[in-house]
Design a protein around this motif. Structure first.
Motif, PDB file in Angstrom:
ATOM      1  N   SER A  62      51.066  30.538  40.328  1.00 35.75           N
ATOM      2  CA  SER A  62      50.367  31.040  39.149  1.00 35.75           C
ATOM      3  C   SER A  62      50.001  29.912  38.193  1.00 35.75           C
ATOM      4  O   SER A  62      50.573  28.830  38.247  1.00 35.75           O
ATOM      5  CB  SER A  62      51.287  32.007  38.385  1.00 35.75           C
ATOM      6  OG  SER A  62      51.421  33.207  39.103  1.00 35.75           O
ATOM      7  N   LEU A 105      50.068  29.499  34.174  1.00 35.63           N
ATOM      8  CA  LEU A 105      50.657  30.210  33.030  1.00 35.63           C
ATOM      9  C   LEU A 105      50.270  29.538  31.721  1.00 35.63           C
ATOM     10  O   LEU A 105      49.800  28.396  31.706  1.00 35.63           O
ATOM     11  CB  LEU A 105      52.186  30.217  33.163  1.00 35.63           C
ATOM     12  CG  LEU A 105      52.731  30.776  34.478  1.00 35.63           C
ATOM     13  CD1 LEU A 105      54.249  30.592  34.535  1.00 35.63           C
ATOM     14  CD2 LEU A 105      52.361  32.248  34.651  1.00 35.63           C
ATOM     15  N   VAL A 161      44.443  35.776  29.789  1.00 30.78           N
ATOM     16  CA  VAL A 161      45.182  36.543  30.813  1.00 30.78           C
ATOM     17  C   VAL A 161      44.320  37.739  31.222  1.00 30.78           C
ATOM     18  O   VAL A 161      44.141  38.035  32.403  1.00 30.78           O
ATOM     19  CB  VAL A 161      46.561  37.022  30.290  1.00 30.78           C
ATOM     20  CG1 VAL A 161      47.215  38.000  31.270  1.00 30.78           C
ATOM     21  CG2 VAL A 161      47.497  35.833  30.035  1.00 30.78           C
ATOM     22  N   ASP A 169      47.567  33.814  34.751  1.00 28.49           N
ATOM     23  CA  ASP A 169      48.257  34.940  35.402  1.00 28.49           C
ATOM     24  C   ASP A 169      49.352  35.510  34.508  1.00 28.49           C
ATOM     25  O   ASP A 169      49.766  36.655  34.695  1.00 28.49           O
ATOM     26  CB  ASP A 169      48.830  34.459  36.736  1.00 28.49           C
ATOM     27  CG  ASP A 169      47.748  33.768  37.557  1.00 28.49           C
ATOM     28  OD1 ASP A 169      46.760  34.441  37.896  1.00 28.49           O
ATOM     29  OD2 ASP A 169      47.853  32.541  37.802  1.00 28.49           O
ATOM     30  N   GLY A 170      49.819  34.689  33.552  1.00 31.29           N
ATOM     31  CA  GLY A 170      50.868  35.180  32.667  1.00 31.29           C
ATOM     32  C   GLY A 170      50.968  34.338  31.408  1.00 31.29           C
ATOM     33  O   GLY A 170      50.597  33.153  31.396  1.00 31.29           O
ATOM     34  N   LEU A 221      55.579  39.122  26.583  1.00 33.34           N
ATOM     35  CA  LEU A 221      55.321  38.688  27.957  1.00 33.34           C
ATOM     36  C   LEU A 221      54.138  39.517  28.437  1.00 33.34           C
ATOM     37  O   LEU A 221      54.210  40.750  28.503  1.00 33.34           O
ATOM     38  CB  LEU A 221      56.557  38.947  28.838  1.00 33.34           C
ATOM     39  CG  LEU A 221      56.344  38.744  30.342  1.00 33.34           C
ATOM     40  CD1 LEU A 221      55.936  37.303  30.666  1.00 33.34           C
ATOM     41  CD2 LEU A 221      57.623  39.099  31.120  1.00 33.34           C
ATOM     42  N   THR A 241      51.249  39.743  31.493  1.00 39.98           N
ATOM     43  CA  THR A 241      50.896  39.217  32.818  1.00 39.98           C
ATOM     44  C   THR A 241      49.881  40.128  33.505  1.00 39.98           C
ATOM     45  O   THR A 241      49.523  41.186  32.994  1.00 39.98           O
ATOM     46  CB  THR A 241      52.130  39.137  33.747  1.00 39.98           C
ATOM     47  OG1 THR A 241      52.490  40.483  34.108  1.00 39.98           O
ATOM     48  CG2 THR A 241      53.300  38.437  33.107  1.00 39.98           C
ATOM     49  N   ASN A 242      49.520  39.707  34.721  1.00 37.47           N
ATOM     50  CA  ASN A 242      48.631  40.536  35.546  1.00 37.47           C
ATOM     51  C   ASN A 242      49.382  41.741  36.124  1.00 37.47           C
ATOM     52  O   ASN A 242      48.805  42.512  36.885  1.00 37.47           O
ATOM     53  CB  ASN A 242      48.019  39.685  36.666  1.00 37.47           C
ATOM     54  CG  ASN A 242      49.071  39.159  37.639  1.00 37.47           C
ATOM     55  OD1 ASN A 242      50.250  39.502  37.547  1.00 37.47           O
ATOM     56  ND2 ASN A 242      48.651  38.328  38.571  1.00 37.47           N
ATOM     57  N   HIS A 272      54.997  40.073  36.898  1.00 29.29           N
ATOM     58  CA  HIS A 272      55.718  40.376  35.648  1.00 29.29           C
ATOM     59  C   HIS A 272      57.238  40.259  35.794  1.00 29.29           C
ATOM     60  O   HIS A 272      57.894  39.538  35.043  1.00 29.29           O
ATOM     61  CB  HIS A 272      55.343  41.773  35.154  1.00 29.29           C
ATOM     62  CG  HIS A 272      55.572  41.934  33.686  1.00 29.29           C
ATOM     63  ND1 HIS A 272      54.626  41.602  32.732  1.00 29.29           N
ATOM     64  CD2 HIS A 272      56.651  42.356  32.992  1.00 29.29           C
ATOM     65  CE1 HIS A 272      55.112  41.825  31.531  1.00 29.29           C
ATOM     66  NE2 HIS A 272      56.339  42.281  31.658  1.00 29.29           N
TER      67      HIS A 272
END
Ligand code: IPD
Ligand code: CA
Ligand code: CA
Length: 259
Positions: free
Chosen positions: A147, A149, A191, A197-198, A239, A241-242, A246
């Motif tokens: 990923s 980030l 994101v 991705d996060g 947090l 994410t996709n 997660h």
């Protein structure tokens, strides 16, 4: 009408950012020497609030520099007149206006506008999210290991177990790319657009995430706190994410060894 006001307001704020960018403006400190507010933050906030109050004089406003303009309305406009002020003050074009609209305690619309990249992100509850009028979706990466980030660090560093630098270091030691852009609202939108991705951060304010939170959700992403509970814009930890990475990323944030 609400949407039209939202879009007019973010664009009016963006026009003020463009007016002052790379020019001369006053800068002052807030909680510490690097926690800044500029003349452009105030000008953007004034332009935004004027538009909202012209259309909805009885709506509640929560804005970073002004604070609360309380009313009994079920609608609350949550405004960050410049998110990424340090970038702005240094001529780094990664900064934006962020406005979320809450109704009865729930965010129902949000928009983030970066005038320097000409990127306008918009979301409406249950209607999806767009970037410059085109639908956006989160990415489909399914492992943290491959990923990309992004994170941010608070103005006053938090010394704690699993603090910002501990997590950053654990990821970097495994050669996982973690960017730090300096604008929470842009981090969230990127994101949503599948560029990251996060995203995680330990200490946000309501106006940092009010719009971006809905934009990620409407783009198909997942947003919680570090314990996995649904995110509220009134809490600090985030947090986003996709969805697919997660739980793995949440484990790492809570100190789990990266495989
Ligand atoms: C800041 C930015 C930054 C985040 C900070 C925020 P500001 O907002 O979003 O990315 O790390 O926590 O306070 O001060 O530029 O509006
Ligand atoms: Ca902010
Ligand atoms: Ca700000």
């Amino acid at each position: 009408m609400l949407m039209e006001t939202l879009l007019n307001a973010v664009q009016a704020g963006g026009a003020q950012m463009q007016h002052y960018f790379n020019g001369r403006f006053t800068v002052s400190s807030k909680t510490n020497i690097n926690d800044l507010v500029t003349e452009a933050d105030h000008a953007s906030e004034k332009a935004i609030i004027e538009i909202i109050q012209k259309n909805y004089p009885d709506h509640f406003i929560l804005s970073e520099e002004t604070g609360e303009i309380k009313t009994s309305s079920e609608y609350k406009w949550i405004i960050d007149p410049i998110d990424g002020t340090i970038n702005f003050a240094n001529g780094i074009p990664i900064c934006c206006v962020s406005i979320g609209l809450e109704k009865d305690g729930e965010i129902i619309m949000g928009s983030v506008y970066n005038p320097f990249m000409n990127e306008l992100f918009v979301a409406e509850k249950n209607m999806g999210a767009t970037l410059n009028n085109k639908k956006i979706n989160v990415s489909n990466k399914s492992n943290v290991g491959n990923s990309c980030l992004v994170t941010g660090f608070p103005y006053t560093y938090l010394e704690s177990k699993n603090g910002p630098l501990e997590i950053f270091s654990a990821l970097i030691r495994k050669a996982i790319p973690v960017r730090r852009l300096g604008s929470a609202a842009i981090d969230l939108c990127w994101v949503a657009a599948g560029r990251f991705d996060g995203y995680f951060e330990h200490h946000l304010q309501t106006w940092d995430s009010a719009a971006g939170f809905l934009i990620v959700k409407e783009a198909g992403g997942k947003v919680t706190d570090f314990s996995g509970k649904d995110y509220s814009v009134y809490q600090k930890q985030i947090l986003a994410t996709n969805g697919l990475i997660h739980e793995e990323l949440r484990g790492i944030i809570n100190g789990k060894e990266i495989e």
